[in-house]
Structures are given as structure tokens and as C-alpha cells.
Scaffold this motif. Structure first.
Motif, PDB file in Angstrom:
ATOM      1  N   LYS A   2       0.839  -1.196   0.000  1.00 34.12           N
ATOM      2  CA  LYS A   2       0.000   0.000   0.000  1.00 34.12           C
ATOM      3  C   LYS A   2       0.875   1.247   0.000  1.00 34.12           C
ATOM      4  O   LYS A   2       1.810   1.356   0.788  1.00 34.12           O
ATOM      5  CB  LYS A   2      -0.906  -0.008   1.230  1.00 34.12           C
ATOM      6  CG  LYS A   2      -1.989   1.045   1.204  1.00 34.12           C
ATOM      7  CD  LYS A   2      -2.950   0.823   2.358  1.00 34.12           C
ATOM      8  CE  LYS A   2      -4.087   1.803   2.309  1.00 34.12           C
ATOM      9  NZ  LYS A   2      -5.041   1.578   3.408  1.00 34.12           N
ATOM     10  N   GLN A  28      -4.232  -3.447  -6.948  1.00 36.71           N
ATOM     11  CA  GLN A  28      -5.489  -3.950  -6.421  1.00 36.71           C
ATOM     12  C   GLN A  28      -6.551  -2.851  -6.396  1.00 36.71           C
ATOM     13  O   GLN A  28      -7.674  -3.075  -6.785  1.00 36.71           O
ATOM     14  CB  GLN A  28      -5.276  -4.520  -5.023  1.00 36.71           C
ATOM     15  CG  GLN A  28      -6.451  -5.280  -4.494  1.00 36.71           C
ATOM     16  CD  GLN A  28      -6.084  -6.125  -3.294  1.00 36.71           C
ATOM     17  OE1 GLN A  28      -4.955  -6.106  -2.829  1.00 36.71           O
ATOM     18  NE2 GLN A  28      -7.034  -6.859  -2.790  1.00 36.71           N
ATOM     19  N   CYS A  30      -7.137   1.829  -6.039  1.00 41.65           N
ATOM     20  CA  CYS A  30      -6.654   3.159  -5.696  1.00 41.65           C
ATOM     21  C   CYS A  30      -7.836   3.939  -5.140  1.00 41.65           C
ATOM     22  O   CYS A  30      -8.988   3.687  -5.494  1.00 41.65           O
ATOM     23  CB  CYS A  30      -6.011   3.858  -6.886  1.00 41.65           C
ATOM     24  SG  CYS A  30      -7.132   4.510  -8.087  1.00 41.65           S
ATOM     25  N   PHE A  46      -4.484   6.778  -1.824  1.00 39.73           N
ATOM     26  CA  PHE A  46      -3.792   5.524  -1.576  1.00 39.73           C
ATOM     27  C   PHE A  46      -3.873   4.640  -2.812  1.00 39.73           C
ATOM     28  O   PHE A  46      -4.882   4.637  -3.517  1.00 39.73           O
ATOM     29  CB  PHE A  46      -4.432   4.786  -0.397  1.00 39.73           C
ATOM     30  CG  PHE A  46      -4.312   5.531   0.894  1.00 39.73           C
ATOM     31  CD1 PHE A  46      -3.183   5.399   1.681  1.00 39.73           C
ATOM     32  CD2 PHE A  46      -5.323   6.378   1.321  1.00 39.73           C
ATOM     33  CE1 PHE A  46      -3.058   6.102   2.868  1.00 39.73           C
ATOM     34  CE2 PHE A  46      -5.221   7.077   2.509  1.00 39.73           C
ATOM     35  CZ  PHE A  46      -4.080   6.937   3.284  1.00 39.73           C
ATOM     36  N   GLU A  48      -2.842   0.525  -3.837  1.00 38.06           N
ATOM     37  CA  GLU A  48      -2.293  -0.751  -3.387  1.00 38.06           C
ATOM     38  C   GLU A  48      -1.894  -1.551  -4.611  1.00 38.06           C
ATOM     39  O   GLU A  48      -2.729  -1.861  -5.461  1.00 38.06           O
ATOM     40  CB  GLU A  48      -3.280  -1.532  -2.534  1.00 38.06           C
ATOM     41  CG  GLU A  48      -2.641  -2.783  -1.985  1.00 38.06           C
ATOM     42  CD  GLU A  48      -3.309  -3.340  -0.754  1.00 38.06           C
ATOM     43  OE1 GLU A  48      -2.889  -4.426  -0.338  1.00 38.06           O
ATOM     44  OE2 GLU A  48      -4.234  -2.703  -0.222  1.00 38.06           O
ATOM     45  N   GLU A  52       5.409  -6.287  -4.935  1.00 33.93           N
ATOM     46  CA  GLU A  52       6.257  -5.354  -4.190  1.00 33.93           C
ATOM     47  C   GLU A  52       7.293  -4.673  -5.082  1.00 33.93           C
ATOM     48  O   GLU A  52       7.527  -3.470  -4.961  1.00 33.93           O
ATOM     49  CB  GLU A  52       6.960  -6.083  -3.055  1.00 33.93           C
ATOM     50  CG  GLU A  52       7.785  -5.168  -2.175  1.00 33.93           C
ATOM     51  CD  GLU A  52       8.381  -5.863  -0.966  1.00 33.93           C
ATOM     52  OE1 GLU A  52       9.345  -5.303  -0.416  1.00 33.93           O
ATOM     53  OE2 GLU A  52       7.899  -6.936  -0.583  1.00 33.93           O
ATOM     54  N   ALA A  55       5.694  -1.949  -6.978  1.00 37.57           N
ATOM     55  CA  ALA A  55       5.381  -0.829  -6.084  1.00 37.57           C
ATOM     56  C   ALA A  55       6.625   0.003  -5.820  1.00 37.57           C
ATOM     57  O   ALA A  55       6.577   1.238  -5.843  1.00 37.57           O
ATOM     58  CB  ALA A  55       4.791  -1.351  -4.773  1.00 37.57           C
TER      59      ALA A  55
END
Length: 78
Positions: A2, A28, A30, A46, A48, A52, A55
Motif C-alpha cells: 500500500k 489492487q 486506488c 492511496f 495498493e 512489491e 510498487a
């Protein structure tokens, strides 16, 4: 993972936020935070992301990016 995205232009839409991060991989959801009284953006949101590494790449690419007059800030949400 996140992410917290700050210093967004108050005119930015959730769709625009989604497009900005879709370029870096799968996510996933926003969510742009909206003021309940005025119905306008509070200037942060935010995102997600599912992977990783994607991200972290999004943080590296978008943190400090100038949109309008401000530089946005992107970091891992705590």
C-alpha cells in the motif's frame, strides 16, 4: 504493498491517479481521499499494488514528479 500519494492537485481525479500507477504494474485498488463537505479532493490518496517490486519501481518513478505547481510525494503507507 500500500502506497500513500501526497501533494496531488485538487483537480486530479481517481481515474487519473489510477492511470498514473497502472503504468508501473498491476494494482489492487486506488482511492483518492475526498472531503465529505465540499466533495473536493483533499490532495492525497492511496494505491495498493500487488507486486512489491512494481510498487517500489512506482515509488522511484513517481516520488518527486511535478504535477501542476507541486511535486507529489509517494511512499509506503504505514
Amino acid at each position: 504493498m500500500k502506497l500513500l500519494v501526497r501533494n496531488l492537485p485538487r483537480t486530479m481525479s481517481e481515474f487519473q491517479l489510477r492511470e498514473m500507477f497502472q503504468a508501473h504494474g498491476s494494482f489492487q485498488y486506488c482511492k483518492l481521499v475526498i472531503d465529505e463537505i465540499t466533495g473536493e479532493s483533499k490532495g492525497f490518496g492511496f494505491v495498493e499494488m500487488l507486486v512489491e517490486e512494481e510498487a517500489l519501481a512506482a515509488i522511484a518513478a513517481e516520488d518527486g514528479k511535478k504535477i501542476g505547481k507541486e511535486k507529489i510525494r509517494v511512499k509506503v503507507a504505514e
